[in-house]
Design a protein around this motif. Structure first.
Motif, short mmCIF file in Angstrom:
data_model
loop_
_atom_site.label_atom_id
_atom_site.label_comp_id
_atom_site.label_asym_id
_atom_site.label_seq_id
_atom_site.Cartn_x
_atom_site.Cartn_y
_atom_site.Cartn_z
N GLY A 1 30.89 37.30 35.33
CA GLY A 1 31.28 38.09 34.16
C GLY A 1 31.68 39.51 34.48
N ARG A 2 31.41 39.96 35.69
CA ARG A 2 31.76 41.32 36.07
C ARG A 2 33.22 41.42 36.48
N ARG A 3 33.77 42.60 36.28
CA ARG A 3 35.10 42.88 36.80
C ARG A 3 34.97 43.29 38.26
N ALA A 4 36.02 43.00 39.05
CA ALA A 4 35.95 43.23 40.49
C ALA A 4 35.64 44.69 40.81
N ALA A 5 36.34 45.61 40.15
CA ALA A 5 36.13 47.03 40.44
C ALA A 5 34.72 47.47 40.04
N ALA A 6 34.21 46.94 38.92
CA ALA A 6 32.87 47.30 38.48
C ALA A 6 31.81 46.80 39.46
N HIS A 7 32.02 45.60 39.99
CA HIS A 7 31.10 45.05 40.99
C HIS A 7 31.04 45.97 42.21
N LEU A 8 32.19 46.37 42.72
CA LEU A 8 32.22 47.25 43.89
C LEU A 8 31.68 48.64 43.57
N LEU B 1 39.93 47.70 47.61
CA LEU B 1 40.65 46.69 46.83
C LEU B 1 42.10 46.60 47.31
N ALA B 2 42.71 47.75 47.58
CA ALA B 2 44.08 47.76 48.09
C ALA B 2 44.14 47.15 49.49
N GLU B 3 43.13 47.44 50.30
CA GLU B 3 43.13 46.96 51.68
C GLU B 3 43.06 45.44 51.76
N VAL B 4 42.36 44.82 50.81
CA VAL B 4 42.23 43.35 50.85
C VAL B 4 43.24 42.65 49.95
N GLY B 5 44.17 43.40 49.36
CA GLY B 5 45.21 42.79 48.55
C GLY B 5 44.83 42.49 47.12
N LEU B 6 43.79 43.16 46.61
CA LEU B 6 43.34 42.91 45.23
C LEU B 6 43.53 44.13 44.33
N ALA B 7 44.44 45.02 44.68
CA ALA B 7 44.63 46.24 43.88
C ALA B 7 44.97 45.93 42.44
N ALA B 8 45.76 44.87 42.21
CA ALA B 8 46.17 44.52 40.85
C ALA B 8 45.13 43.70 40.10
N ALA B 9 44.05 43.31 40.80
CA ALA B 9 43.05 42.44 40.18
C ALA B 9 41.73 43.14 39.91
N GLY B 10 41.70 44.46 40.09
CA GLY B 10 40.45 45.18 39.97
C GLY B 10 39.79 45.07 38.61
N ARG B 11 40.58 44.95 37.53
CA ARG B 11 40.02 44.90 36.18
C ARG B 11 39.83 43.46 35.69
N ARG B 12 40.14 42.50 36.53
CA ARG B 12 39.93 41.10 36.15
C ARG B 12 38.49 40.68 36.39
N ARG B 13 38.00 39.75 35.57
CA ARG B 13 36.64 39.24 35.74
C ARG B 13 36.60 38.28 36.93
N ILE B 14 35.54 38.38 37.70
CA ILE B 14 35.42 37.62 38.94
C ILE B 14 35.36 36.12 38.67
N GLY B 15 34.87 35.74 37.50
CA GLY B 15 34.78 34.32 37.17
C GLY B 15 36.12 33.62 37.17
N GLY B 16 37.21 34.37 36.99
CA GLY B 16 38.54 33.78 37.00
C GLY B 16 39.21 33.81 38.36
N SER C 1 40.09 32.76 42.21
CA SER C 1 40.08 31.59 43.10
C SER C 1 39.09 31.87 44.23
N LEU C 2 38.78 30.81 45.02
CA LEU C 2 37.88 30.98 46.16
C LEU C 2 38.45 32.00 47.15
N GLY C 3 39.76 31.93 47.39
CA GLY C 3 40.39 32.88 48.31
C GLY C 3 40.25 34.32 47.83
N MET C 4 40.41 34.54 46.51
CA MET C 4 40.26 35.89 45.96
C MET C 4 38.81 36.36 46.07
N ARG C 5 37.86 35.44 45.87
CA ARG C 5 36.45 35.80 46.03
C ARG C 5 36.15 36.18 47.49
N GLN C 6 36.77 35.46 48.41
CA GLN C 6 36.58 35.81 49.82
C GLN C 6 37.11 37.22 50.10
#
Length: 310
Positions: free
Chosen positions: A90-97, A115-130, A132-137
């Motif tokens: 339920g947490r957003r990626a940026a909030a978790h970090l 987030l930018a270094e791992v290619g998730l700059a555009a996904a920081g406000r998305r909830r982690i529950g959504g 993929s496994l690769g994005m979680r990695q």
């Protein structure tokens, strides 16, 4: 920058089961060290003891000479990815970090950087529950990098990554090691370690099998062989006899038209074929692979073996 990981006579028992048995090895900075072993070998248990998440029954596991649990702001000293799925969906990626950054005294601006270094700059406000496994990695790798630590530990980091992601992770590990960091990567993918690691620590049933360079470990496999193919049936028989007469030669028919030869070099096989008037359609030297060495050396340590159907 780099710090040494030292495991000394480390043992972990769960009742009558010994998960890690008197294990000792050293992981040095400036290199990528692969941590290999069959399923159930004790890799994850060893990493958990290194990070203070599990108490050893005996022995020690230290980073830069101290147990990790003695570090109050641990992410500044060692970053780790153990289980990419162990994050609140339920947490957003940026909030978790950001929560990890606050608890470790790390500046909030570092969250956007990783987030930018791992290619998730555009996904920081998305909830982690959504994710993929690769994005979680990738998010787990971002968390490991958050404190800019000198030591990094990764457990099966390429699970769920697409080919582009695998290439990115390889490059990341090489760069981190080139910066002088200590990079310790647990994996069951032998071919991946062949492309990524400098050194290997190999265990089976909780015991040390090898701790050496990738090249030294691969050399433990069965000696390199030569594959020779000819359409000349009569000539093949003559070549087979000549090769069997060679000192320390082992020859195995491979189908109707080919031979696999261990001992003589490809040049020697070609010379004998020429001497006996055998026209070879193909002559290919085959070097031992890391996977072959691993399968041979851990054959007695595999927890579950597939057998013939009953």
């Amino acid at each position: 920058m780099g710090q040494v990981i030292e495991v000394n006579e480390l043992t972990k028992r769960y009742g009558d089961t010994t998960a890690v048995d008197n294990l000792s090895f050293t992981v040095r900075p400036g290199r990528v060290t692969g941590f290999l072993g069959p399923n159930g070998a004790g890799k994850s248990t060893t990493l958990r003891m290194l990070l203070g998440l599990s108490e050893p029954t005996a022995g020690t596991a230290t980073i830069d000479g101290r147990p990790f649990r003695d570090r109050p702001r641990g992410l500044r000293h060692a970053g780790a990815l153990l289980d990419a799925g162990d994050v609140h969906g339920g947490r957003r990626a940026a909030a978790h970090l950001a929560a990890l950054a606050r608890s470790n005294g790390i500046a909030r601006g570092r969250v956007d950087e990783v987030l930018a270094e791992v290619g998730l700059a555009a996904a920081g406000r998305r909830r982690i529950g959504g994710f993929s496994l690769g994005m979680r990695q990738r998010l787990g790798i971002a968390a490991a990098l958050l404190g800019d630590p000198p030591v990094l530990l990764f457990d099966e980091p390429i699970n769920g990554l697409d080919p582009e992601g695998v290439l990115w992770v390889r490059g990341l590990f090489r760069r981190l090691a080139a910066e002088g960091r200590t990079v310790f990567v647990s994996s069951h993918l032998m071919t991946e370690m062949e492309h990524t690691a400098d050194d290997l620590v190999v265990i089976g049933r909780g015991e040390l099998i090898a701790a050496e360079s990738v090249a030294e470990f691969a050399a433990r496999a069965t000696a390199p062989s030569v594959w020779a193919r000819t359409y000349d049936t009569t000539g093949r028989a003559a070549l087979l006899a000549a090769l069997e007469a060679e000192p320390s030669s082992v020859v195995r028919p491979d189908g109707d038209r080919a031979l696999t030869v261990t001992g003589p070099s490809a040049a020697r096989v070609g010379e004998l074929a020429f001497r006996h008037g055998v026209r070879l359609e193909e002559l290919t030297p085959r070097t031992a692979s890391l996977e072959e060495a691993f399968m041979e050396l851990t054959a007695d340590s595999v927890e579950y073996l597939a057998g013939e159907p009953r």
